[in-house]
Design a protein around this motif. Structure first.
Motif, PDB file in Angstrom:
ATOM      1  N   ARG A 122      -5.614  -1.051   1.169  1.00  0.00           N
ATOM      2  CA  ARG A 122      -5.312  -2.161   2.152  1.00  0.00           C
ATOM      3  C   ARG A 122      -6.327  -3.193   1.772  1.00  0.00           C
ATOM      4  NH1 ARG A 122      -3.412  -2.241   7.631  1.00  0.00           N
ATOM      5  NH2 ARG A 122      -3.515   0.030   7.793  1.00  0.00           N
ATOM      6  N   ASN A 123      -7.787  -2.692   1.681  1.00  0.00           N
ATOM      7  CA  ASN A 123      -8.722  -3.790   1.207  1.00  0.00           C
ATOM      8  C   ASN A 123      -8.602  -4.182  -0.090  1.00  0.00           C
ATOM      9  OD1 ASN A 123      -9.921  -3.657   3.784  1.00  0.00           O
ATOM     10  ND2 ASN A 123     -11.139  -1.863   3.242  1.00  0.00           N
ATOM     11  N   SER A 124      -8.481  -3.499  -1.145  1.00  0.00           N
ATOM     12  CA  SER A 124      -8.174  -3.943  -2.617  1.00  0.00           C
ATOM     13  C   SER A 124      -6.977  -4.945  -2.712  1.00  0.00           C
ATOM     14  CB  SER A 124      -7.686  -2.878  -3.363  1.00  0.00           C
ATOM     15  OG  SER A 124      -8.829  -1.773  -3.339  1.00  0.00           O
ATOM     16  N   PHE A 125      -5.908  -4.776  -1.879  1.00  0.00           N
ATOM     17  CA  PHE A 125      -4.960  -5.772  -1.833  1.00  0.00           C
ATOM     18  C   PHE A 125      -5.042  -6.953  -1.010  1.00  0.00           C
ATOM     19  CE2 PHE A 125      -2.031  -1.846  -3.433  1.00  0.00           C
ATOM     20  CZ  PHE A 125      -2.265  -1.846  -4.469  1.00  0.00           C
ATOM     21  N   GLY A 126      -6.040  -6.889  -0.298  1.00  0.00           N
ATOM     22  CA  GLY A 126      -6.272  -8.012   0.858  1.00  0.00           C
ATOM     23  C   GLY A 126      -5.378  -7.911   1.812  1.00  0.00           C
ATOM     24  N   GLU A 127      -4.602  -6.836   2.132  1.00  0.00           N
ATOM     25  CA  GLU A 127      -3.767  -6.790   3.130  1.00  0.00           C
ATOM     26  C   GLU A 127      -4.624  -6.418   4.666  1.00  0.00           C
ATOM     27  OE1 GLU A 127      -0.397  -6.811   2.945  1.00  0.00           O
ATOM     28  OE2 GLU A 127      -0.382  -7.285   0.913  1.00  0.00           O
ATOM     29  N   THR A 128      -4.433  -7.132   5.510  1.00  0.00           N
ATOM     30  CA  THR A 128      -5.087  -6.862   6.746  1.00  0.00           C
ATOM     31  C   THR A 128      -4.291  -6.340   7.892  1.00  0.00           C
ATOM     32  OG1 THR A 128      -5.357  -8.992   7.315  1.00  0.00           O
ATOM     33  CG2 THR A 128      -7.068  -8.020   6.282  1.00  0.00           C
ATOM     34  N   ASP A 129      -2.909  -6.639   7.555  1.00  0.00           N
ATOM     35  CA  ASP A 129      -1.925  -6.100   8.668  1.00  0.00           C
ATOM     36  C   ASP A 129      -0.443  -5.757   7.981  1.00  0.00           C
ATOM     37  OD1 ASP A 129      -0.471  -8.502   7.726  1.00  0.00           O
ATOM     38  OD2 ASP A 129      -1.435  -9.662   9.364  1.00  0.00           O
ATOM     39  N   GLY A 130       0.245  -5.556   8.844  1.00  0.00           N
ATOM     40  CA  GLY A 130       1.762  -5.047   8.348  1.00  0.00           C
ATOM     41  C   GLY A 130       2.370  -5.925   7.662  1.00  0.00           C
ATOM     42  N   ASN A 131       1.928  -7.361   7.395  1.00  0.00           N
ATOM     43  CA  ASN A 131       2.951  -8.199   6.665  1.00  0.00           C
ATOM     44  C   ASN A 131       2.476  -8.206   5.171  1.00  0.00           C
ATOM     45  OD1 ASN A 131       4.076  -9.201   9.024  1.00  0.00           O
ATOM     46  ND2 ASN A 131       2.248 -10.343   9.395  1.00  0.00           N
ATOM     47  N   PRO A 132       3.659  -8.384   4.179  1.00  0.00           N
ATOM     48  CA  PRO A 132       3.153  -8.680   2.839  1.00  0.00           C
ATOM     49  C   PRO A 132       2.546  -9.774   2.386  1.00  0.00           C
ATOM     50  CG  PRO A 132       5.657  -8.754   3.286  1.00  0.00           C
ATOM     51  CD  PRO A 132       4.935  -8.605   4.630  1.00  0.00           C
ATOM     52  N   PHE A 144       2.225   1.553  -3.468  1.00  0.00           N
ATOM     53  CA  PHE A 144       1.352   2.278  -4.435  1.00  0.00           C
ATOM     54  C   PHE A 144       0.966   3.688  -4.056  1.00  0.00           C
ATOM     55  CE2 PHE A 144      -2.786   3.323  -6.105  1.00  0.00           C
ATOM     56  CZ  PHE A 144      -2.813   2.648  -7.481  1.00  0.00           C
ATOM     57  N   ILE A 145       0.992   4.182  -2.833  1.00  0.00           N
ATOM     58  CA  ILE A 145       0.806   5.449  -2.559  1.00  0.00           C
ATOM     59  C   ILE A 145       2.054   6.239  -3.113  1.00  0.00           C
ATOM     60  CG2 ILE A 145       0.538   7.330  -0.694  1.00  0.00           C
ATOM     61  CD1 ILE A 145      -1.307   5.166   0.639  1.00  0.00           C
ATOM     62  N   ASN A 146       3.215   5.911  -2.881  1.00  0.00           N
ATOM     63  CA  ASN A 146       4.367   6.408  -3.281  1.00  0.00           C
ATOM     64  C   ASN A 146       4.339   6.623  -4.769  1.00  0.00           C
ATOM     65  OD1 ASN A 146       5.720   7.064  -0.791  1.00  0.00           O
ATOM     66  ND2 ASN A 146       6.735   5.194  -0.778  1.00  0.00           N
ATOM     67  N   ARG A 147       4.035   5.685  -5.541  1.00  0.00           N
ATOM     68  CA  ARG A 147       4.302   5.725  -7.041  1.00  0.00           C
ATOM     69  C   ARG A 147       2.873   6.555  -7.704  1.00  0.00           C
ATOM     70  NH1 ARG A 147       4.843   0.010  -6.503  1.00  0.00           N
ATOM     71  NH2 ARG A 147       2.577  -0.153  -6.954  1.00  0.00           N
ATOM     72  N   SER A 148       2.029   6.816  -6.839  1.00  0.00           N
ATOM     73  CA  SER A 148       0.858   7.678  -7.139  1.00  0.00           C
ATOM     74  C   SER A 148       1.212   9.187  -7.521  1.00  0.00           C
ATOM     75  CB  SER A 148      -0.495   7.333  -6.598  1.00  0.00           C
ATOM     76  OG  SER A 148      -0.304   8.025  -5.259  1.00  0.00           O
ATOM     77  N   ARG A 149       2.420   9.547  -6.602  1.00  0.00           N
ATOM     78  CA  ARG A 149       2.739  10.738  -6.334  1.00  0.00           C
ATOM     79  C   ARG A 149       1.489  11.615  -6.101  1.00  0.00           C
ATOM     80  NH1 ARG A 149       7.351  11.945 -10.663  1.00  0.00           N
ATOM     81  NH2 ARG A 149       8.706  10.149 -10.020  1.00  0.00           N
ATOM     82  N   VAL A 208       1.007  -1.067  -0.140  1.00  0.00           N
ATOM     83  CA  VAL A 208       0.169  -0.063   0.068  1.00  0.00           C
ATOM     84  C   VAL A 208       0.833   1.271   0.094  1.00  0.00           C
ATOM     85  CG1 VAL A 208      -1.862   1.337   1.376  1.00  0.00           C
ATOM     86  CG2 VAL A 208      -1.843  -1.101   1.226  1.00  0.00           C
ATOM     87  N   ARG A 209       1.758   1.333   0.730  1.00  0.00           N
ATOM     88  CA  ARG A 209       2.931   2.515   0.926  1.00  0.00           C
ATOM     89  C   ARG A 209       3.470   2.667  -0.393  1.00  0.00           C
ATOM     90  NH1 ARG A 209       4.835   0.106   6.065  1.00  0.00           N
ATOM     91  NH2 ARG A 209       6.596  -0.429   4.808  1.00  0.00           N
TER      92      ARG A 209
END
Length: 57
Positions: free
Chosen positions: A47-57, A25-30, A22-23
């Motif tokens: 976070r929801n789109s990528f299926g990420e629910t915690d800090g682990n990849p 993606f936000i960095n690339r989006s500028r 997520v970080r």
């Protein structure tokens, strides 16, 4: 890659708590994110789109 930095400590802490994908993606989006609420909406959306629910990849 440009690393997002926020002057607002709350925004910086929230950004750093997001999963790495997520970080990245936000960095690339500028995107110009100007408030904690805006960052949280974007962060939680991806976070929801990528299926990420915690800090682990």
């Amino acid at each position: 890659m440009i690393q997002m930095k926020y002057e607002n400590p709350q925004m910086e802490a929230y950004f750093n708590s997001l999963p790495p994908k997520v970080r990245a993606f936000i960095n690339r989006s500028r995107a110009e994110i100007s408030s904690p609420g805006e960052l949280m909406l974007i962060g939680e959306h991806f976070r929801n789109s990528f299926g990420e629910t915690d800090g682990n990849p």
